[in-house]
Scaffold this motif. Structure first.
Motif, PDB file in Angstrom:
ATOM      1  N   GLU A 148       0.824  -1.209   0.000  1.00 23.03           N
ATOM      2  CA  GLU A 148       0.000   0.000   0.000  1.00 23.03           C
ATOM      3  C   GLU A 148       0.857   1.258   0.000  1.00 23.03           C
ATOM      4  O   GLU A 148       0.515   2.247  -0.656  1.00 23.03           O
ATOM      5  CB  GLU A 148      -0.933  -0.016   1.210  1.00 23.03           C
ATOM      6  CG  GLU A 148      -2.054  -1.048   1.101  1.00 23.03           C
ATOM      7  CD  GLU A 148      -2.814  -1.225   2.391  1.00 23.03           C
ATOM      8  OE1 GLU A 148      -3.912  -1.813   2.339  1.00 23.03           O
ATOM      9  OE2 GLU A 148      -2.311  -0.809   3.458  1.00 23.03           O
ATOM     10  N   VAL A 149       1.959   1.242   0.723  1.00 24.53           N
ATOM     11  CA  VAL A 149       2.835   2.410   0.761  1.00 24.53           C
ATOM     12  C   VAL A 149       3.560   2.582  -0.571  1.00 24.53           C
ATOM     13  O   VAL A 149       3.624   3.683  -1.128  1.00 24.53           O
ATOM     14  CB  VAL A 149       3.851   2.288   1.913  1.00 24.53           C
ATOM     15  CG1 VAL A 149       4.838   3.449   1.871  1.00 24.53           C
ATOM     16  CG2 VAL A 149       3.140   2.253   3.260  1.00 24.53           C
ATOM     17  N   VAL A 150       4.097   1.496  -1.091  1.00 24.06           N
ATOM     18  CA  VAL A 150       4.872   1.567  -2.336  1.00 24.06           C
ATOM     19  C   VAL A 150       4.005   2.003  -3.511  1.00 24.06           C
ATOM     20  O   VAL A 150       4.443   2.775  -4.374  1.00 24.06           O
ATOM     21  CB  VAL A 150       5.544   0.208  -2.629  1.00 24.06           C
ATOM     22  CG1 VAL A 150       6.158   0.182  -4.026  1.00 24.06           C
ATOM     23  CG2 VAL A 150       6.631  -0.073  -1.592  1.00 24.06           C
ATOM     24  N   THR A 151       2.759   1.529  -3.553  1.00 24.30           N
ATOM     25  CA  THR A 151       1.885   1.861  -4.680  1.00 24.30           C
ATOM     26  C   THR A 151       1.088   3.141  -4.467  1.00 24.30           C
ATOM     27  O   THR A 151       0.426   3.624  -5.378  1.00 24.30           O
ATOM     28  CB  THR A 151       0.895   0.716  -4.950  1.00 24.30           C
ATOM     29  OG1 THR A 151       0.106   0.483  -3.773  1.00 24.30           O
ATOM     30  CG2 THR A 151       1.649  -0.560  -5.320  1.00 24.30           C
ATOM     31  N   GLY A 152       1.144   3.691  -3.251  1.00 22.64           N
ATOM     32  CA  GLY A 152       0.432   4.933  -2.977  1.00 22.64           C
ATOM     33  C   GLY A 152      -0.998   4.759  -2.538  1.00 22.64           C
ATOM     34  O   GLY A 152      -1.688   5.747  -2.263  1.00 22.64           O
TER      35      GLY A 152
END
Length: 255
Positions: A136-140
């Motif tokens: 979720e963090v990496v993909t925004g």
């Protein structure tokens, strides 16, 4: 593996969660802040490589452990082989997904090793579930989730009560809200619900809605509150016909 305390063995739920957060922070650093260095280290010409995160927030790209079985569950093997065959963002997302699976496996490995019971396992999962996944963090997608709203229906049965109204598409105030993910909800309902109360804030702490949180609405001022902020549990709310928030309860009726 070297670099992050291979002999570290967390034994309580809190210690395992700290271990999880440290390893997660390390992997996030590799996939975001240090992404260029990480990309370079994942040379497809090298042997099978893994991305390790350590409790001290240090990451490392290295060969898998030689011992069988390994001391801890191993991360995904051979992440370097797919590097040049995919778009960089897609490759990073793939590594992120496998890293999330690895982080969970390590945490619950400790839980199993040190005999966590059902209550401890559930508490550990809930603590982990409160933070965004690496993917979720990496993909925004973690940023968009902070704007989510309370679910439009109480899954614990308040909809069936004659004295209870559920805050849904009709815009009426509701008795209670169980913050749960609703599978199978039609896209149109989601959009209408989001437009109506996507900016819902807790009347006590001012924070936005977050997943897996219980909310309750005051029947007097119609403000929404986290159950934890006003010390109301879902079980207790089922027996409250008309809920008054602490502020409304302290107001004296005018003569």
């Amino acid at each position: 593996m070297e670099g992050g305390g291979a002999q570290y063995n967390p034994r309580t739920v809190e210690e395992v969660f700290r271990d999880f957060k440290g390893r997660r922070a390390a992997i996030l650093r590799a996939l975001t802040i240090d992404v260029q260095e990480f990309f370079q280290q994942c040379d497809p010409e090298k042997d099978n490589l893994c991305l390790y995160g350590f409790p001290n927030e240090v990451w490392e790209v290295n060969l898998p452990a030689e011992e069988v079985p390994p001391e801890l569950p191993e991360p995904a093997l051979g992440i370097n082989f797919a590097r040049d065959g995919m778009m960089e963002k897609d490759w990073l997302s793939l590594v992120a997904v496998h890293s999330d699976a690895w982080l969970l496996s390590v945490s619950f490995f400790f839980g199993s090793k040190f005999g966590f019971d059902k209550v401890d396992r559930k508490r550990l999962y809930n603590m982990i579930n409160e933070v965004p996944t690496v993917f979720e963090v990496v993909t925004g997608t973690a940023k968009t989730q902070t704007k989510e709203k309370p679910s439009s229906a109480n899954q614990n049965g308040s909809r069936s009560k004659s004295n209870s109204k559920v805050r849904g598409l009709d815009g009426k105030s509701s008795k209670t809200i169980q913050a749960m993910e609703e599978e199978g909800l039609e896209e149109k309902e989601k959009e209408e619900d989001e437009e109506e109360h996507g900016e819902t804030l807790c009347g006590a702490c001012g924070d936005n809605y977050a997943s897996d949180e219980f909310w309750i609405c005051c029947d007097m001022c119609e403000k929404w509150f986290h159950g934890t902020c006003v010390k109301i549990t879902p079980a207790r709310a089922e027996h409250i016909k008309h809920y008054k928030c602490p502020s409304c309860s302290n107001k004296r009726a005018r003569p």
